[in-house]
Enzyme design. Structure first.
Site, PDB file in Angstrom:
ATOM      1  N   ASP A 174      61.824 -50.610  11.193  1.00 40.91           N
ATOM      2  CA  ASP A 174      60.779 -49.729  11.608  1.00 40.91           C
ATOM      3  C   ASP A 174      60.634 -49.606  13.095  1.00 40.91           C
ATOM      4  O   ASP A 174      60.683 -48.404  13.813  1.00 40.91           O
ATOM      5  CB  ASP A 174      59.557 -49.684  10.907  1.00 40.91           C
ATOM      6  CG  ASP A 174      59.573 -49.341   9.345  1.00 40.91           C
ATOM      7  OD1 ASP A 174      60.876 -49.101   8.997  1.00 40.91           O
ATOM      8  OD2 ASP A 174      58.377 -49.011   8.936  1.00 40.91           O
ATOM      9  N   PRO A 201      52.278 -39.635   7.275  1.00 39.08           N
ATOM     10  CA  PRO A 201      51.466 -39.809   6.065  1.00 39.08           C
ATOM     11  C   PRO A 201      51.465 -41.678   6.083  1.00 39.08           C
ATOM     12  O   PRO A 201      52.614 -42.099   6.520  1.00 39.08           O
ATOM     13  CB  PRO A 201      51.913 -39.441   5.086  1.00 39.08           C
ATOM     14  CG  PRO A 201      53.317 -38.637   5.286  1.00 39.08           C
ATOM     15  CD  PRO A 201      53.114 -38.755   6.911  1.00 39.08           C
TER      16      PRO A 201
HETATM   17  O1  PMV Z   1      58.522 -48.371   3.792  1.00 37.06           O
HETATM   18  P1  PMV Z   1      59.366 -48.493   5.160  1.00 37.06           P
HETATM   19  O2  PMV Z   1      59.840 -47.303   5.439  1.00 37.06           O
HETATM   20  O3  PMV Z   1      58.465 -49.204   5.971  1.00 37.06           O
HETATM   21  O4  PMV Z   1      60.560 -49.257   5.051  1.00 37.06           O
HETATM   22  C1  PMV Z   1      60.792 -50.692   4.591  1.00 37.06           C
HETATM   23  C2  PMV Z   1      62.066 -50.956   4.533  1.00 37.06           C
HETATM   24  C3  PMV Z   1      62.438 -52.152   4.033  1.00 37.06           C
HETATM   25  O5  PMV Z   1      63.857 -52.431   4.157  1.00 37.06           O
HETATM   26  C4  PMV Z   1      62.119 -51.896   2.458  1.00 37.06           C
HETATM   27  C5  PMV Z   1      61.563 -53.516   4.328  1.00 37.06           C
HETATM   28  C6  PMV Z   1      61.933 -53.801   5.827  1.00 37.06           C
HETATM   29  O6  PMV Z   1      61.342 -54.480   6.322  1.00 37.06           O
HETATM   30  O7  PMV Z   1      63.013 -53.167   6.332  1.00 37.06           O
END
Ligand code: PMV
Length: 327
Positions: free
Chosen positions: A166, A115
């Protein structure tokens, strides 16, 4: 024809504080993935089909900062740079089969079961799968490190100041103990454990929650550095528990991490309701995961309770759940 794939990911501990140099833990989620297929085409140009986001377009008609177009344009750019550099240093013929200055006619099909904007790494997975497919189809080999660095640049283009967690987890498809700017460190899982992932169905751009946390931090650095330290300690302790197989002790750490994320204002009534429902249904602990405000939460579960927790989450408003084993 060439195909390539990349998994989703979920953050177990440490989101947001990771942007400020604290460690975070994330694992791949192979139940969801992005897949890219590249075929030669009779029509001129590069045709992109991504039915999931209702995209059917010629590359040239997309803005250059479009998430998909930017990967293709930048791939072309780096393959040209390397080609020029190599031709300066290599003997003749050595660069012949590398990426060309102009793309051949292509059809690129992108499908994803991840998603969008929900904390499962959908953007990074599409980027990594697309890069791998381009690199293979156009015979321009890239190492995992190169794919990861490229995907990070693309993340920066779209997400402001991402930590890089990520793209790292999605590229290497391994559990990662991540500290921004440091070499990749994986961790081993002493005893496999189960988590239930539940989607609020609310898509929430990470860029916004990251920017809001930055505003809080700018207004009171001392306070927020202290909060980020606490989150970092939780992530460190969690890594140790996972490695020694004491996964049950992760529950309390998840609950504490969630409370700190609430303090950062990145939870939401929907996320809090799911976290509560999971705990009531017997989860050992629960927290939001990722950028927050929407997207997904996770619950730590005894394997035999996972289905009950999953049903409780659906009754409490989750749009979808995934039961996955961290191993
Ligand atoms: O929303 P996601 O799963 O892409 O995670 C972001 C994680 C954060 O720590 C909020 C931002 C980051 O770049 O690490």
């Amino acid at each position: 024809m060439t195909t390539a794939s990349a998994p989703g990911k979920i953050i177990l501990f440490g989101e947001h504080a990771v942007v400020y140099g604290r460690p975070a833990l994330a694992v791949p989620v192979t139940q969801v993935h992005a897949d890219v297929e590249i075929l030669g085409s009779d029509s001129t140009g590069v045709l992109i089909h991504a039915p999931g986001i209702n995209l059917h377009a010629d590359l040239n008609t997309l803005p250059s900062d479009h998430p998909v177009a930017s990967v293709i344009h930048n791939f072309l750019f780096i393959s040209r740079i390397s080609r020029a550099e190599r031709s300066r240093s290599d003997s003749e013929g050595a660069v012949e089969a590398r990426g060309e200055g102009k793309f051949p006619n292509l059809q690129i099909n992108i499908t994803s079961t991840i998603p969008v904007a929900s904390g499962l790494g959908s953007g990074a997975a599409v980027t990594v799968a697309l890069l791998r497919a381009l690199s293979s189809y156009l015979n321009y080999p890239m190492t995992e490190e190169e794919v990861n660095a490229f995907a990070y640049d693309i993340e920066k283009l779209h997400h402001g100041t991402p930590s890089g967690i990520d793209n790292t987890v999605v590229t290497y498809a391994k559990p990662v103990y991540f500290i921004k700017g440091q070499p990749i460190e994986t961790f081993k899982v002493g005893t496999p454990f189960t988590i239930v992932i539940a989607d609020t169905g609310i898509s929430a751009p990470t860029k916004e929650s990251v920017a809001d946390v930055r505003k809080l931090w700018e207004a009171d650095k001392m306070k927020w550095e202290g909060v980020f330290d606490e989150v970092g300690e939780i992530a460190r302790a969690a890594k140790e528990k996972i490695e020694t197989g004491d996964w049950r002790l992760l529950g309390e750490l998840m609950n504490r991490n969630h409370a700190l994320l609430q303090e950062m204002t990145v939870s939401s009534p929907e996320l809090d309701a799911l976290v509560e429902a999971a705990r009531k249904a017997g989860a050992t602990g629960a927290k939001l995961s990722g950028g927050g405000r929407g997207g997904n939460m996770i619950a730590l579960a005894e394997a035999e309770k996972a289905d009950d927790i999953s049903s409780a989450l659906m009754s409490a408003g989750a749009k979808n759940t995934i039961v996955t084993q961290v191993s």
